[in-house]
Scaffold this motif. Structure first.
Motif, mmCIF file in Angstrom:
data_model
loop_
_atom_site.group_PDB
_atom_site.id
_atom_site.type_symbol
_atom_site.label_atom_id
_atom_site.label_comp_id
_atom_site.label_asym_id
_atom_site.label_seq_id
_atom_site.Cartn_x
_atom_site.Cartn_y
_atom_site.Cartn_z
ATOM 1 N N LYS A 46 -5.323 -6.829 57.055
ATOM 2 C CA LYS A 46 -4.127 -6.490 57.839
ATOM 3 C C LYS A 46 -4.335 -6.815 59.315
ATOM 4 C CE LYS A 46 -2.339 -3.105 54.643
ATOM 5 N NZ LYS A 46 -2.106 -1.701 54.343
ATOM 6 N N GLU A 47 -5.560 -6.711 59.786
ATOM 7 C CA GLU A 47 -5.869 -7.091 61.163
ATOM 8 C C GLU A 47 -5.795 -8.605 61.343
ATOM 9 O OE1 GLU A 47 -9.698 -5.523 62.124
ATOM 10 O OE2 GLU A 47 -9.060 -3.436 61.857
ATOM 11 N N LEU A 48 -6.038 -9.338 60.270
ATOM 12 C CA LEU A 48 -6.001 -10.800 60.341
ATOM 13 C C LEU A 48 -4.578 -11.368 60.396
ATOM 14 C CD1 LEU A 48 -8.774 -11.978 57.859
ATOM 15 C CD2 LEU A 48 -8.783 -12.142 60.333
ATOM 16 N N LEU A 49 -3.607 -10.620 59.895
ATOM 17 C CA LEU A 49 -2.239 -11.128 59.831
ATOM 18 C C LEU A 49 -1.673 -11.545 61.194
ATOM 19 C CD1 LEU A 49 -0.685 -8.831 57.090
ATOM 20 C CD2 LEU A 49 -1.396 -11.221 56.896
ATOM 21 N N PRO A 50 -1.806 -10.726 62.253
ATOM 22 C CA PRO A 50 -1.306 -11.183 63.556
ATOM 23 C C PRO A 50 -2.063 -12.416 64.077
ATOM 24 C CG PRO A 50 -1.757 -8.822 63.606
ATOM 25 C CD PRO A 50 -2.260 -9.343 62.309
ATOM 26 N N LEU A 51 -3.340 -12.490 63.764
ATOM 27 C CA LEU A 51 -4.135 -13.643 64.172
ATOM 28 C C LEU A 51 -3.641 -14.908 63.473
ATOM 29 C CD1 LEU A 51 -6.571 -14.505 65.891
ATOM 30 C CD2 LEU A 51 -8.008 -14.041 63.910
ATOM 31 N N GLU A 52 -3.325 -14.794 62.202
ATOM 32 C CA GLU A 52 -2.782 -15.933 61.448
ATOM 33 C C GLU A 52 -1.425 -16.350 62.004
ATOM 34 O OE1 GLU A 52 -3.841 -17.920 58.883
ATOM 35 O OE2 GLU A 52 -5.801 -16.994 59.107
ATOM 36 N N ALA A 53 -0.584 -15.375 62.355
ATOM 37 C CA ALA A 53 0.728 -15.685 62.930
ATOM 38 C C ALA A 53 0.577 -16.410 64.259
ATOM 39 C CB ALA A 53 1.544 -14.411 63.097
ATOM 40 N N ALA A 54 -0.368 -15.956 65.079
ATOM 41 C CA ALA A 54 -0.616 -16.619 66.366
ATOM 42 C C ALA A 54 -1.108 -18.040 66.139
ATOM 43 C CB ALA A 54 -1.633 -15.824 67.181
ATOM 44 N N LEU A 55 -1.966 -18.224 65.138
ATOM 45 C CA LEU A 55 -2.476 -19.561 64.822
ATOM 46 C C LEU A 55 -1.344 -20.485 64.396
ATOM 47 C CD1 LEU A 55 -4.792 -21.569 64.322
ATOM 48 C CD2 LEU A 55 -4.977 -20.607 62.028
ATOM 49 N N GLN A 56 -0.466 -20.007 63.541
ATOM 50 C CA GLN A 56 0.658 -20.824 63.083
ATOM 51 C C GLN A 56 1.547 -21.240 64.256
ATOM 52 O OE1 GLN A 56 1.197 -22.058 60.022
ATOM 53 N NE2 GLN A 56 -0.730 -21.138 59.393
ATOM 54 N N GLU A 57 1.808 -20.316 65.160
ATOM 55 C CA GLU A 57 2.656 -20.611 66.319
ATOM 56 C C GLU A 57 2.005 -21.651 67.228
ATOM 57 O OE1 GLU A 57 5.983 -20.615 68.459
ATOM 58 O OE2 GLU A 57 5.706 -19.456 66.623
ATOM 59 N N LYS A 58 0.714 -21.501 67.462
ATOM 60 C CA LYS A 58 0.013 -22.460 68.319
ATOM 61 C C LYS A 58 -0.058 -23.839 67.671
ATOM 62 C CE LYS A 58 -2.659 -19.127 70.875
ATOM 63 N NZ LYS A 58 -2.479 -19.420 72.286
ATOM 64 N N MET A 59 -0.202 -23.880 66.359
ATOM 65 C CA MET A 59 -0.223 -25.172 65.671
ATOM 66 C C MET A 59 1.140 -25.856 65.758
ATOM 67 S SD MET A 59 -2.717 -24.593 62.409
ATOM 68 C CE MET A 59 -2.825 -26.300 61.977
ATOM 69 N N LYS A 60 2.217 -25.084 65.670
ATOM 70 C CA LYS A 60 3.558 -25.654 65.827
ATOM 71 C C LYS A 60 3.736 -26.237 67.221
ATOM 72 C CE LYS A 60 6.057 -22.764 62.556
ATOM 73 N NZ LYS A 60 7.046 -21.682 62.397
ATOM 74 N N LEU A 61 3.296 -25.495 68.236
ATOM 75 C CA LEU A 61 3.399 -25.984 69.609
ATOM 76 C C LEU A 61 2.585 -27.261 69.803
ATOM 77 C CD1 LEU A 61 3.172 -22.652 71.632
ATOM 78 C CD2 LEU A 61 5.172 -24.126 71.381
ATOM 79 N N PHE A 62 1.398 -27.288 69.228
ATOM 80 C CA PHE A 62 0.527 -28.462 69.334
ATOM 81 C C PHE A 62 1.186 -29.679 68.679
ATOM 82 C CE2 PHE A 62 -3.243 -30.997 68.153
ATOM 83 C CZ PHE A 62 -3.861 -31.061 69.392
#
Length: 117
Positions: free
Chosen positions: A62-78
């Motif tokens: 459950k702690e990893l979920l926000p980290l995964e969401a942040a990763l997805q957002e940064k990958m979209k921006l990239f």
């Protein structure tokens, strides 16, 4: 006790998030290379992360979920940055070509127009 594969997954994800913060165009190739390596590492870890999970592992997940969401957002921006650069380069290519050969778009059908009336 949390599995080593979960810890390695988190470490790879955190590294990916930090790497994707580098938005400089001259370092993009190195960022892409590191990104591919870390994504491959995560792909190899994924089969070992299977149920059943302990309560501690579920809380960790459950702690990893926000980290995964942040990763997805940064990958979209990239990816959007890369797309923008590609379209800019294509526009520059067209404009340079038009500058070098300004009459390339003129249609010549063989007709003669007499300017005298």
């Amino acid at each position: 006790m949390i599995r080593n594969s979960l810890m390695a997954w988190r470490n790879a994800t955190e590294l990916l998030v930090r790497i994707l913060d580098m938005r400089e165009e001259d370092k993009r190739d190195a960022v892409i290379e590191q990104m591919e390596k870390l994504l491959d590492e995560r792909d190899t870890l994924q089969p070992s992360i299977q149920a059943p999970f302990t309560n501690e592992e579920e809380a960790f997940g459950k702690e990893l979920l926000p980290l995964e969401a942040a990763l997805q957002e940064k990958m979209k921006l990239f990816m959007n940055d890369i797309r923008l650069n590609i379209t800019e380069q294509q526009k520059k290519k067209v404009s340079v070509h038009a500058y070098m050969d300004p009459y390339a778009q003129v249609y010549r059908d063989g007709t003669f127009y007499d300017k005298k009336n």
